[in-house]
Design an enzyme around this catalytic site. Structure first.
Site, PDB file in Angstrom:
ATOM      1  N   GLY A 130       0.421   8.255   7.082  1.00  0.00           N
ATOM      2  CA  GLY A 130      -0.692   7.575   7.758  1.00  0.00           C
ATOM      3  C   GLY A 130      -1.916   7.632   6.877  1.00  0.00           C
ATOM      4  CB  SER A 131      -4.731  10.073   6.730  1.00  0.00           C
ATOM      5  OG  SER A 131      -5.345   9.780   7.965  1.00  0.00           O
ATOM      6  CB  ILE A 156       3.219  -3.146  11.551  1.00  0.00           C
ATOM      7  CG1 ILE A 156       3.784  -1.984  10.712  1.00  0.00           C
ATOM      8  CG2 ILE A 156       2.784  -4.319  10.680  1.00  0.00           C
ATOM      9  CD1 ILE A 156       2.772  -1.262   9.816  1.00  0.00           C
ATOM     10  NE  ARG A 244     -10.713   1.931   4.842  1.00  0.00           N
ATOM     11  CZ  ARG A 244     -10.186   2.720   3.909  1.00  0.00           C
ATOM     12  NH1 ARG A 244     -10.862   2.982   2.803  1.00  0.00           N
ATOM     13  NH2 ARG A 244      -8.992   3.253   4.081  1.00  0.00           N
ATOM     14  N   GLY A 341     -19.599   5.727  38.824  1.00  0.00           N
ATOM     15  CA  GLY A 341     -18.225   5.607  39.348  1.00  0.00           C
ATOM     16  C   GLY A 341     -17.643   4.237  39.073  1.00  0.00           C
ATOM     17  CD  GLU A 364      -8.430  -2.919   8.895  1.00  0.00           C
ATOM     18  OE1 GLU A 364      -9.245  -3.051   7.984  1.00  0.00           O
ATOM     19  OE2 GLU A 364      -7.970  -3.873   9.551  1.00  0.00           O
ATOM     20  N   GLY A 365      -8.167   3.298   8.370  1.00  0.00           N
ATOM     21  CA  GLY A 365      -8.756   4.533   7.843  1.00  0.00           C
ATOM     22  C   GLY A 365      -9.575   5.234   8.907  1.00  0.00           C
TER      23      GLY A 365
HETATM   24  N1  COS Z   1     -10.241  -0.064  -4.821  1.00  0.00           N
HETATM   25  C1  COS Z   1      -9.480  -0.094  -5.938  1.00  0.00           C
HETATM   26  N2  COS Z   1      -8.731   0.953  -6.370  1.00  0.00           N
HETATM   27  C2  COS Z   1      -8.775   2.067  -5.618  1.00  0.00           C
HETATM   28  C3  COS Z   1      -9.552   2.181  -4.440  1.00  0.00           C
HETATM   29  C4  COS Z   1     -10.312   1.055  -4.065  1.00  0.00           C
HETATM   30  N3  COS Z   1     -11.060   1.081  -2.968  1.00  0.00           N
HETATM   31  N4  COS Z   1      -9.389   3.401  -3.912  1.00  0.00           N
HETATM   32  C5  COS Z   1      -8.550   4.066  -4.729  1.00  0.00           C
HETATM   33  N5  COS Z   1      -8.177   3.256  -5.758  1.00  0.00           N
HETATM   34  C6  COS Z   1      -7.316   3.596  -6.883  1.00  0.00           C
HETATM   35  C7  COS Z   1      -7.861   4.808  -7.591  1.00  0.00           C
HETATM   36  O1  COS Z   1      -8.824   4.417  -8.553  1.00  0.00           O
HETATM   37  C8  COS Z   1      -6.627   5.419  -8.221  1.00  0.00           C
HETATM   38  O2  COS Z   1      -6.344   4.722  -9.405  1.00  0.00           O
HETATM   39  P1  COS Z   1      -5.876   5.525 -10.748  1.00  0.00           P
HETATM   40  O3  COS Z   1      -4.550   6.179 -10.361  1.00  0.00           O
HETATM   41  O4  COS Z   1      -5.737   4.458 -11.776  1.00  0.00           O
HETATM   42  O5  COS Z   1      -6.941   6.523 -11.038  1.00  0.00           O
HETATM   43  C9  COS Z   1      -5.542   5.111  -7.205  1.00  0.00           C
HETATM   44  O6  COS Z   1      -6.018   3.997  -6.410  1.00  0.00           O
HETATM   45  C10 COS Z   1      -5.232   6.279  -6.298  1.00  0.00           C
HETATM   46  O7  COS Z   1      -6.445   6.653  -5.664  1.00  0.00           O
HETATM   47  P2  COS Z   1      -6.704   8.116  -5.059  1.00  0.00           P
HETATM   48  O8  COS Z   1      -6.332   9.133  -6.097  1.00  0.00           O
HETATM   49  O9  COS Z   1      -8.079   8.147  -4.511  1.00  0.00           O
HETATM   50  O10 COS Z   1      -5.617   8.145  -3.892  1.00  0.00           O
HETATM   51  P3  COS Z   1      -5.295   9.254  -2.808  1.00  0.00           P
HETATM   52  O11 COS Z   1      -3.851   9.320  -2.637  1.00  0.00           O
HETATM   53  O12 COS Z   1      -6.028  10.511  -3.101  1.00  0.00           O
HETATM   54  O13 COS Z   1      -5.837   8.643  -1.408  1.00  0.00           O
HETATM   55  C11 COS Z   1      -7.165   7.656   0.305  1.00  0.00           C
HETATM   56  C12 COS Z   1      -6.895   7.899  -1.200  1.00  0.00           C
HETATM   57  C13 COS Z   1      -7.083   8.913   1.144  1.00  0.00           C
HETATM   58  C14 COS Z   1      -8.570   7.110   0.309  1.00  0.00           C
HETATM   59  C15 COS Z   1      -6.153   6.593   0.795  1.00  0.00           C
HETATM   60  O14 COS Z   1      -4.861   7.142   0.918  1.00  0.00           O
HETATM   61  C16 COS Z   1      -6.553   5.981   2.128  1.00  0.00           C
HETATM   62  O15 COS Z   1      -7.398   5.078   2.173  1.00  0.00           O
HETATM   63  N6  COS Z   1      -5.921   6.425   3.244  1.00  0.00           N
HETATM   64  C17 COS Z   1      -6.107   5.831   4.527  1.00  0.00           C
HETATM   65  C18 COS Z   1      -5.094   4.756   4.696  1.00  0.00           C
HETATM   66  C19 COS Z   1      -5.495   3.786   5.716  1.00  0.00           C
HETATM   67  O16 COS Z   1      -6.628   3.301   5.779  1.00  0.00           O
HETATM   68  N7  COS Z   1      -4.540   3.440   6.562  1.00  0.00           N
HETATM   69  C20 COS Z   1      -4.766   2.466   7.556  1.00  0.00           C
HETATM   70  C21 COS Z   1      -3.550   1.648   7.624  1.00  0.00           C
HETATM   71  S1  COS Z   1      -3.828  -0.013   7.528  1.00  0.00           S
HETATM   72  S2  COS Z   1      -4.434  -0.522   9.327  1.00  0.00           S
END
Ligand code: COS
Length: 384
Positions: A130-131, A156, A244, A341, A364-365
Protein backbone atom coordinates in the site's frame (compact mmCIF):
# COMPACT_ATOMS: atom_id res chain seq x y z
CA UNK A 1 -2.17 29.50 -15.69
CA UNK A 2 -5.50 30.46 -17.18
CA UNK A 3 -5.37 30.47 -20.97
CA UNK A 4 -8.67 32.17 -21.75
CA UNK A 5 -10.72 33.49 -18.86
CA UNK A 6 -13.95 33.71 -20.86
CA UNK A 7 -13.86 30.10 -22.08
CA UNK A 8 -12.94 28.91 -18.59
CA UNK A 9 -15.81 30.88 -17.04
CA UNK A 10 -18.21 29.23 -19.49
CA UNK A 11 -16.96 25.78 -18.45
CA UNK A 12 -17.12 26.60 -14.72
CA UNK A 13 -20.61 28.10 -15.07
CA UNK A 14 -21.95 25.07 -16.89
CA UNK A 15 -20.38 22.73 -14.32
CA UNK A 16 -21.86 24.75 -11.44
CA UNK A 17 -25.29 24.61 -13.10
CA UNK A 18 -24.91 20.87 -13.80
CA UNK A 19 -24.04 20.25 -10.13
CA UNK A 20 -26.93 22.40 -8.86
CA UNK A 21 -29.64 21.24 -11.24
CA UNK A 22 -28.74 17.64 -12.01
CA UNK A 23 -26.37 16.18 -9.43
CA UNK A 24 -27.43 17.56 -6.03
CA UNK A 25 -31.07 16.47 -6.57
CA UNK A 26 -30.04 12.81 -7.07
CA UNK A 27 -27.38 12.50 -4.33
CA UNK A 28 -29.66 10.36 -2.14
CA UNK A 29 -30.74 8.19 -5.07
CA UNK A 30 -27.11 7.46 -6.01
CA UNK A 31 -26.25 6.63 -2.40
CA UNK A 32 -29.24 4.30 -2.10
CA UNK A 33 -28.86 2.50 -5.44
CA UNK A 34 -25.02 2.62 -5.47
CA UNK A 35 -25.32 3.60 -9.15
CA UNK A 36 -24.92 6.77 -11.20
CA UNK A 37 -27.75 6.90 -13.77
CA UNK A 38 -26.77 6.43 -17.42
CA UNK A 39 -28.31 9.79 -18.42
CA UNK A 40 -25.93 11.56 -16.03
CA UNK A 41 -22.94 9.71 -17.48
CA UNK A 42 -24.14 10.77 -20.95
CA UNK A 43 -24.44 14.40 -19.81
CA UNK A 44 -20.89 14.24 -18.42
CA UNK A 45 -19.66 12.98 -21.80
CA UNK A 46 -21.43 15.84 -23.58
CA UNK A 47 -19.85 18.40 -21.26
CA UNK A 48 -16.42 16.93 -22.12
CA UNK A 49 -15.76 16.05 -18.49
CA UNK A 50 -13.89 12.80 -19.23
CA UNK A 51 -11.15 14.56 -21.21
CA UNK A 52 -10.38 17.69 -19.20
CA UNK A 53 -6.68 16.99 -18.72
CA UNK A 54 -6.02 15.14 -21.98
CA UNK A 55 -4.16 17.11 -24.71
CA UNK A 56 -6.28 18.72 -27.42
CA UNK A 57 -4.71 16.74 -30.26
CA UNK A 58 -6.18 13.60 -28.63
CA UNK A 59 -9.63 15.11 -28.19
CA UNK A 60 -9.34 16.52 -24.67
CA UNK A 61 -9.66 20.06 -23.32
CA UNK A 62 -6.03 20.12 -22.13
CA UNK A 63 -6.84 22.18 -19.02
CA UNK A 64 -3.84 23.66 -17.28
CA UNK A 65 -3.41 22.57 -13.65
CA UNK A 66 -4.80 25.90 -12.45
CA UNK A 67 -7.87 25.48 -14.65
CA UNK A 68 -8.24 21.88 -13.49
CA UNK A 69 -8.24 22.75 -9.78
CA UNK A 70 -10.81 25.51 -10.36
CA UNK A 71 -12.96 22.90 -12.10
CA UNK A 72 -12.40 20.46 -9.21
CA UNK A 73 -13.60 23.06 -6.67
CA UNK A 74 -16.93 23.24 -8.57
CA UNK A 75 -17.58 19.57 -9.36
CA UNK A 76 -16.93 18.71 -5.71
CA UNK A 77 -19.82 20.66 -4.29
CA UNK A 78 -21.81 17.45 -4.50
CA UNK A 79 -21.27 13.75 -3.68
CA UNK A 80 -17.65 12.79 -4.41
CA UNK A 81 -18.88 9.70 -6.29
CA UNK A 82 -19.72 11.86 -9.33
CA UNK A 83 -16.17 13.25 -9.46
CA UNK A 84 -14.78 9.79 -8.97
CA UNK A 85 -16.38 8.53 -12.18
CA UNK A 86 -14.53 11.09 -14.31
CA UNK A 87 -11.56 11.28 -11.93
CA UNK A 88 -9.62 8.32 -13.26
CA UNK A 89 -9.93 9.30 -16.96
CA UNK A 90 -8.63 12.77 -16.13
CA UNK A 91 -6.13 11.63 -13.53
CA UNK A 92 -4.49 8.41 -12.54
CA UNK A 93 -6.19 6.31 -15.27
CA UNK A 94 -4.86 8.38 -18.19
CA UNK A 95 -1.88 10.39 -17.00
CA UNK A 96 0.60 7.50 -17.16
CA UNK A 97 -0.03 7.42 -20.92
CA UNK A 98 -0.14 11.24 -21.22
CA UNK A 99 3.13 11.75 -19.34
CA UNK A 100 5.22 8.75 -20.41
CA UNK A 101 3.32 6.87 -23.15
CA UNK A 102 4.59 6.34 -26.71
CA UNK A 103 2.91 8.22 -29.55
CA UNK A 104 1.19 4.99 -30.66
CA UNK A 105 -0.17 4.40 -27.13
CA UNK A 106 -1.44 7.98 -26.95
CA UNK A 107 -3.18 7.72 -30.29
CA UNK A 108 -4.72 4.37 -29.43
CA UNK A 109 -6.15 5.19 -26.01
CA UNK A 110 -6.34 8.92 -25.28
CA UNK A 111 -9.09 9.92 -27.76
CA UNK A 112 -11.42 7.24 -26.40
CA UNK A 113 -10.60 8.15 -22.78
CA UNK A 114 -11.21 11.85 -23.56
CA UNK A 115 -14.59 11.06 -25.13
CA UNK A 116 -15.62 8.91 -22.18
CA UNK A 117 -16.05 5.93 -24.52
CA UNK A 118 -13.72 3.97 -22.27
CA UNK A 119 -12.92 4.22 -18.56
CA UNK A 120 -9.33 4.13 -17.33
CA UNK A 121 -8.10 2.78 -14.01
CA UNK A 122 -4.78 2.77 -12.09
CA UNK A 123 -3.59 -0.49 -10.58
CA UNK A 124 -0.68 0.09 -8.18
CA UNK A 125 -1.84 -1.01 -4.70
CA UNK A 126 -1.67 -4.70 -3.75
CA UNK A 127 -2.73 -6.72 -0.70
CA UNK A 128 0.87 -6.52 0.58
CA UNK A 129 1.92 -3.16 -0.93
CA UNK A 130 0.00 0.00 0.00
CA UNK A 131 2.06 2.89 1.33
CA UNK A 132 5.23 0.98 0.43
CA UNK A 133 4.33 0.99 -3.23
CA UNK A 134 7.83 -0.02 -4.40
CA UNK A 135 7.44 -3.37 -2.63
CA UNK A 136 4.72 -4.51 -5.03
CA UNK A 137 4.94 -8.14 -6.10
CA UNK A 138 2.98 -8.42 -9.33
CA UNK A 139 5.27 -9.70 -12.06
CA UNK A 140 5.51 -9.21 -15.82
CA UNK A 141 7.75 -11.71 -17.60
CA UNK A 142 8.69 -11.22 -21.25
CA UNK A 143 7.55 -14.02 -23.56
CA UNK A 144 8.22 -13.29 -27.26
CA UNK A 145 6.14 -10.29 -28.29
CA UNK A 146 4.15 -10.38 -25.05
CA UNK A 147 4.52 -10.07 -21.30
CA UNK A 148 2.86 -12.54 -18.93
CA UNK A 149 1.41 -10.78 -15.88
CA UNK A 150 0.71 -12.41 -12.51
CA UNK A 151 -0.47 -10.87 -9.25
CA UNK A 152 -3.36 -9.16 -7.47
CA UNK A 153 -4.17 -5.46 -7.27
CA UNK A 154 -6.44 -4.18 -4.47
CA UNK A 155 -8.98 -1.34 -3.90
CA UNK A 156 -8.73 -0.31 -7.55
CA UNK A 157 -11.00 2.68 -8.22
CA UNK A 158 -13.39 2.28 -11.15
CA UNK A 159 -12.02 -1.22 -11.87
CA UNK A 160 -15.56 -2.68 -12.19
CA UNK A 161 -16.28 -0.15 -14.97
CA UNK A 162 -12.77 0.01 -16.46
CA UNK A 163 -11.88 -0.79 -20.05
CA UNK A 164 -8.15 -0.23 -19.57
CA UNK A 165 -5.85 -0.51 -16.57
CA UNK A 166 -2.46 1.13 -16.01
CA UNK A 167 -0.72 -1.72 -14.19
CA UNK A 168 2.57 -1.50 -12.31
CA UNK A 169 4.42 -4.84 -12.25
CA UNK A 170 7.93 -6.09 -11.62
CA UNK A 171 9.82 -6.93 -14.84
CA UNK A 172 12.92 -8.04 -12.95
CA UNK A 173 11.60 -10.39 -10.23
CA UNK A 174 15.00 -10.62 -8.55
CA UNK A 175 15.58 -6.89 -8.12
CA UNK A 176 14.09 -5.06 -5.14
CA UNK A 177 12.64 -1.54 -5.05
CA UNK A 178 11.25 0.74 -7.72
CA UNK A 179 13.89 0.31 -10.41
CA UNK A 180 12.52 -3.11 -11.44
CA UNK A 181 8.95 -1.89 -11.87
CA UNK A 182 7.38 -1.26 -15.28
CA UNK A 183 3.98 0.12 -16.26
CA UNK A 184 1.61 -1.51 -18.75
CA UNK A 185 -1.73 -0.73 -20.33
CA UNK A 186 -3.90 -3.83 -19.95
CA UNK A 187 -7.22 -4.04 -21.72
CA UNK A 188 -10.37 -5.46 -20.22
CA UNK A 189 -11.06 -8.89 -21.67
CA UNK A 190 -7.36 -9.83 -21.84
CA UNK A 191 -7.10 -13.58 -21.20
CA UNK A 192 -6.15 -14.19 -17.56
CA UNK A 193 -7.57 -10.88 -16.28
CA UNK A 194 -10.43 -11.10 -13.78
CA UNK A 195 -12.12 -8.87 -11.22
CA UNK A 196 -13.01 -9.52 -7.59
CA UNK A 197 -16.36 -8.64 -6.05
CA UNK A 198 -17.16 -4.97 -5.54
CA UNK A 199 -15.81 -3.72 -2.16
CA UNK A 200 -18.35 -2.66 0.49
CA UNK A 201 -16.97 0.76 1.37
CA UNK A 202 -17.70 3.14 4.26
CA UNK A 203 -18.90 5.82 1.86
CA UNK A 204 -18.79 7.17 -1.69
CA UNK A 205 -21.53 4.82 -2.80
CA UNK A 206 -21.91 5.07 -6.57
CA UNK A 207 -18.11 4.90 -6.96
CA UNK A 208 -16.74 1.38 -7.06
CA UNK A 209 -13.51 -0.41 -6.22
CA UNK A 210 -12.50 -4.06 -6.44
CA UNK A 211 -9.54 -6.42 -6.78
CA UNK A 212 -7.98 -6.92 -10.20
CA UNK A 213 -6.39 -10.33 -10.62
CA UNK A 214 -3.79 -11.34 -13.23
CA UNK A 215 -3.38 -15.05 -13.77
CA UNK A 216 -0.91 -15.65 -16.61
CA UNK A 217 -2.44 -12.64 -18.28
CA UNK A 218 -0.92 -12.07 -21.72
CA UNK A 219 -0.26 -8.43 -22.65
CA UNK A 220 1.38 -7.28 -25.92
CA UNK A 221 4.88 -5.81 -25.43
CA UNK A 222 3.59 -2.76 -27.35
CA UNK A 223 1.57 -1.95 -24.21
CA UNK A 224 4.65 -1.37 -22.05
CA UNK A 225 4.21 2.35 -21.26
CA UNK A 226 6.89 4.38 -23.00
CA UNK A 227 8.37 1.16 -24.40
CA UNK A 228 10.89 1.07 -21.52
CA UNK A 229 11.25 -1.34 -18.64
CA UNK A 230 12.19 -0.16 -15.16
CA UNK A 231 10.64 3.32 -15.21
CA UNK A 232 7.11 2.36 -14.15
CA UNK A 233 7.56 3.39 -10.52
CA UNK A 234 8.64 6.87 -11.57
CA UNK A 235 5.68 7.05 -13.94
CA UNK A 236 3.41 6.16 -11.01
CA UNK A 237 5.01 8.81 -8.78
CA UNK A 238 4.61 11.52 -11.43
CA UNK A 239 0.98 10.53 -11.93
CA UNK A 240 0.43 10.76 -8.17
CA UNK A 241 2.01 14.24 -7.91
CA UNK A 242 -0.72 15.55 -10.17
CA UNK A 243 -3.39 13.37 -8.54
CA UNK A 244 -2.55 14.69 -5.07
CA UNK A 245 -3.08 18.26 -6.16
CA UNK A 246 -6.38 17.27 -7.71
CA UNK A 247 -7.56 15.48 -4.55
CA UNK A 248 -6.57 18.55 -2.50
CA UNK A 249 -8.83 20.65 -4.73
CA UNK A 250 -11.64 18.11 -4.42
CA UNK A 251 -11.33 18.14 -0.60
CA UNK A 252 -11.56 21.93 -0.64
CA UNK A 253 -14.69 21.93 -2.83
CA UNK A 254 -16.50 19.37 -0.66
CA UNK A 255 -15.52 21.32 2.47
CA UNK A 256 -17.14 24.43 0.96
CA UNK A 257 -20.34 22.48 0.35
CA UNK A 258 -20.40 21.07 3.90
CA UNK A 259 -19.83 24.54 5.36
CA UNK A 260 -22.63 26.02 3.20
CA UNK A 261 -24.98 23.32 4.48
CA UNK A 262 -23.89 23.87 8.10
CA UNK A 263 -24.34 27.64 7.82
CA UNK A 264 -27.83 27.26 6.36
CA UNK A 265 -28.78 24.83 9.13
CA UNK A 266 -27.34 27.10 11.83
CA UNK A 267 -29.41 30.02 10.53
CA UNK A 268 -32.63 28.00 10.42
CA UNK A 269 -32.33 25.96 13.60
CA UNK A 270 -33.55 27.76 16.71
CA UNK A 271 -32.62 26.97 20.32
CA UNK A 272 -32.92 29.11 23.44
CA UNK A 273 -35.23 31.35 21.40
CA UNK A 274 -32.84 32.26 18.59
CA UNK A 275 -31.04 30.79 15.56
CA UNK A 276 -28.04 28.80 16.74
CA UNK A 277 -25.90 30.81 14.25
CA UNK A 278 -26.19 33.70 16.72
CA UNK A 279 -24.27 31.78 19.38
CA UNK A 280 -20.57 32.48 19.50
CA UNK A 281 -19.54 28.85 20.02
CA UNK A 282 -21.28 27.95 16.74
CA UNK A 283 -19.75 31.00 15.08
CA UNK A 284 -16.28 29.82 16.11
CA UNK A 285 -16.81 26.54 14.25
CA UNK A 286 -18.11 28.37 11.17
CA UNK A 287 -15.25 30.87 11.22
CA UNK A 288 -12.48 28.31 11.73
CA UNK A 289 -13.87 26.29 8.83
CA UNK A 290 -14.07 29.34 6.56
CA UNK A 291 -10.49 30.36 7.32
CA UNK A 292 -9.13 26.85 6.77
CA UNK A 293 -10.98 26.46 3.47
CA UNK A 294 -9.55 29.78 2.31
CA UNK A 295 -6.04 28.63 3.26
CA UNK A 296 -6.47 25.33 1.38
CA UNK A 297 -7.85 27.06 -1.68
CA UNK A 298 -4.96 29.51 -1.76
CA UNK A 299 -2.38 26.73 -1.40
CA UNK A 300 -3.93 24.61 -4.11
CA UNK A 301 -4.12 27.48 -6.62
CA UNK A 302 -0.53 28.50 -5.83
CA UNK A 303 0.83 24.95 -6.30
CA UNK A 304 -1.18 24.54 -9.52
CA UNK A 305 0.30 27.78 -10.92
CA UNK A 306 3.80 26.64 -10.01
CA UNK A 307 3.24 23.33 -11.79
CA UNK A 308 1.99 25.18 -14.86
CA UNK A 309 5.16 27.27 -14.75
CA UNK A 310 7.20 24.07 -14.99
CA UNK A 311 8.32 23.81 -11.35
CA UNK A 312 8.72 20.43 -9.65
CA UNK A 313 5.80 20.55 -7.20
CA UNK A 314 6.26 17.17 -5.51
CA UNK A 315 6.63 18.89 -2.10
CA UNK A 316 3.85 21.42 -2.69
CA UNK A 317 1.45 18.76 -3.97
CA UNK A 318 2.03 16.73 -0.81
CA UNK A 319 1.62 19.87 1.36
CA UNK A 320 -1.71 20.56 -0.36
CA UNK A 321 -2.96 16.99 -0.02
CA UNK A 322 -1.90 16.83 3.63
CA UNK A 323 -3.49 20.14 4.59
CA UNK A 324 -6.64 20.10 2.44
CA UNK A 325 -7.70 16.54 3.24
CA UNK A 326 -7.13 16.95 6.99
CA UNK A 327 -8.94 20.30 6.84
CA UNK A 328 -11.83 18.60 5.04
CA UNK A 329 -12.05 16.05 7.86
CA UNK A 330 -12.18 18.82 10.47
CA UNK A 331 -14.86 20.71 8.55
CA UNK A 332 -16.92 17.52 8.21
CA UNK A 333 -16.65 16.96 11.95
CA UNK A 334 -17.67 20.51 12.82
CA UNK A 335 -20.53 20.42 10.32
CA UNK A 336 -21.90 17.29 12.02
CA UNK A 337 -21.49 19.03 15.39
CA UNK A 338 -23.41 22.10 14.22
CA UNK A 339 -26.23 19.84 13.00
CA UNK A 340 -26.30 18.12 16.42
CA UNK A 341 -28.50 15.00 16.50
CA UNK A 342 -29.69 15.82 12.98
CA UNK A 343 -26.12 15.42 11.78
CA UNK A 344 -26.04 11.80 12.91
CA UNK A 345 -29.06 10.66 10.91
CA UNK A 346 -29.33 10.33 7.17
CA UNK A 347 -32.11 12.94 6.73
CA UNK A 348 -29.33 15.49 6.19
CA UNK A 349 -26.57 15.09 3.65
CA UNK A 350 -23.83 15.81 6.20
CA UNK A 351 -24.08 12.27 7.59
CA UNK A 352 -23.23 10.94 4.12
CA UNK A 353 -20.51 13.52 3.43
CA UNK A 354 -18.87 12.73 6.78
CA UNK A 355 -18.36 9.15 5.62
CA UNK A 356 -17.55 10.07 1.99
CA UNK A 357 -14.68 12.45 2.82
CA UNK A 358 -12.89 10.04 5.15
CA UNK A 359 -11.30 8.47 2.10
CA UNK A 360 -9.43 11.64 1.10
CA UNK A 361 -6.95 11.26 3.95
CA UNK A 362 -6.14 7.73 2.82
CA UNK A 363 -6.02 7.30 -0.95
CA UNK A 364 -3.41 8.65 -3.40
CA UNK A 365 -1.02 8.55 -0.43
CA UNK A 366 -2.06 8.73 3.23
CA UNK A 367 -1.49 11.83 5.35
CA UNK A 368 1.54 10.08 6.84
CA UNK A 369 3.03 9.42 3.38
CA UNK A 370 2.59 13.11 2.51
CA UNK A 371 4.46 14.04 5.72
CA UNK A 372 7.21 11.65 4.77
CA UNK A 373 7.50 13.01 1.21
CA UNK A 374 7.60 16.63 2.44
CA UNK A 375 10.22 16.00 5.12
CA UNK A 376 12.40 13.86 2.85
CA UNK A 377 12.38 16.53 0.14
CA UNK A 378 13.30 19.18 2.74
CA UNK A 379 16.23 17.12 4.00
CA UNK A 380 17.38 16.26 0.47
CA UNK A 381 17.31 19.95 -0.54
CA UNK A 382 19.20 20.98 2.60
CA UNK A 383 21.91 18.38 1.93
CA UNK A 384 22.35 19.36 -1.73
N1 COS B 1 8.48 12.13 -9.42
C1 COS B 1 9.43 11.49 -10.13
N2 COS B 1 10.24 10.53 -9.61
C2 COS B 1 10.04 10.23 -8.31
C3 COS B 1 9.07 10.86 -7.50
C4 COS B 1 8.28 11.85 -8.11
N3 COS B 1 7.34 12.48 -7.42
N4 COS B 1 9.11 10.34 -6.27
C5 COS B 1 10.10 9.42 -6.27
N5 COS B 1 10.66 9.35 -7.50
C6 COS B 1 11.78 8.52 -7.92
C7 COS B 1 12.96 8.78 -7.03
O1 COS B 1 13.71 9.88 -7.52
C8 COS B 1 13.74 7.48 -7.10
O2 COS B 1 14.49 7.48 -8.29
P1 COS B 1 16.02 6.92 -8.29
O3 COS B 1 15.90 5.45 -7.92
O4 COS B 1 16.48 7.15 -9.69
O5 COS B 1 16.77 7.71 -7.27
C9 COS B 1 12.64 6.44 -7.23
O6 COS B 1 11.46 7.13 -7.72
C10 COS B 1 12.31 5.77 -5.91
O7 COS B 1 11.96 6.79 -4.99
P2 COS B 1 12.06 6.61 -3.40
O8 COS B 1 13.41 6.07 -3.07
O9 COS B 1 11.64 7.89 -2.77
O10 COS B 1 10.97 5.47 -3.17
P3 COS B 1 10.46 4.79 -1.84
O11 COS B 1 10.26 3.37 -2.09
O12 COS B 1 11.30 5.19 -0.68
O13 COS B 1 8.96 5.37 -1.62
C11 COS B 1 7.05 6.77 -1.38
C12 COS B 1 8.50 6.56 -1.89
C13 COS B 1 6.83 6.30 0.04
C14 COS B 1 6.87 8.27 -1.48
C15 COS B 1 6.10 6.04 -2.36
O14 COS B 1 6.17 4.64 -2.18
C16 COS B 1 4.65 6.48 -2.21
O15 COS B 1 4.26 7.53 -2.75
N6 COS B 1 3.81 5.67 -1.52
C17 COS B 1 2.41 5.91 -1.44
C18 COS B 1 1.75 5.20 -2.56
C19 COS B 1 0.43 5.77 -2.86
O16 COS B 1 0.21 6.98 -2.95
N7 COS B 1 -0.53 4.87 -3.05
C20 COS B 1 -1.84 5.27 -3.41
C21 COS B 1 -2.31 4.31 -4.41
S1 COS B 1 -2.92 5.02 -5.81
S2 COS B 1 -4.74 5.60 -5.32
Amino acid sequence: MIRDQETLNMLLDSVARFVREQLIPIEDEVAETDRIPERIIGAMRELGLFGLSIPEQYGGLNLTMEEEVLFAFEISKTSPAFRSLIGTNNGIGSQGIVIDGTEAQKQKYLPRLAAGEIIGSFALTEPGAGSDAASLRATAVRDGDDYILNGTKRFITNAPEADIFTVMARTDPNAKGGSAISAFVVEKGSPGLSLGKIDKKMGQRGAHTCDVVFDDCRVPAANLIGGREGVGFKTAMKVLDKGRLHIAAVSTGVAERMLDDALRYAMERKQFGQPIADFQLIQAMLADSKAEIYAARSMVVDAARRRDAGEDVSTEASCCKLFATEMCGRVADRAVQIHGGAGYVSDYSIERFYRDVRLFRIYEGTTQIQQLVIARNMIRAARA
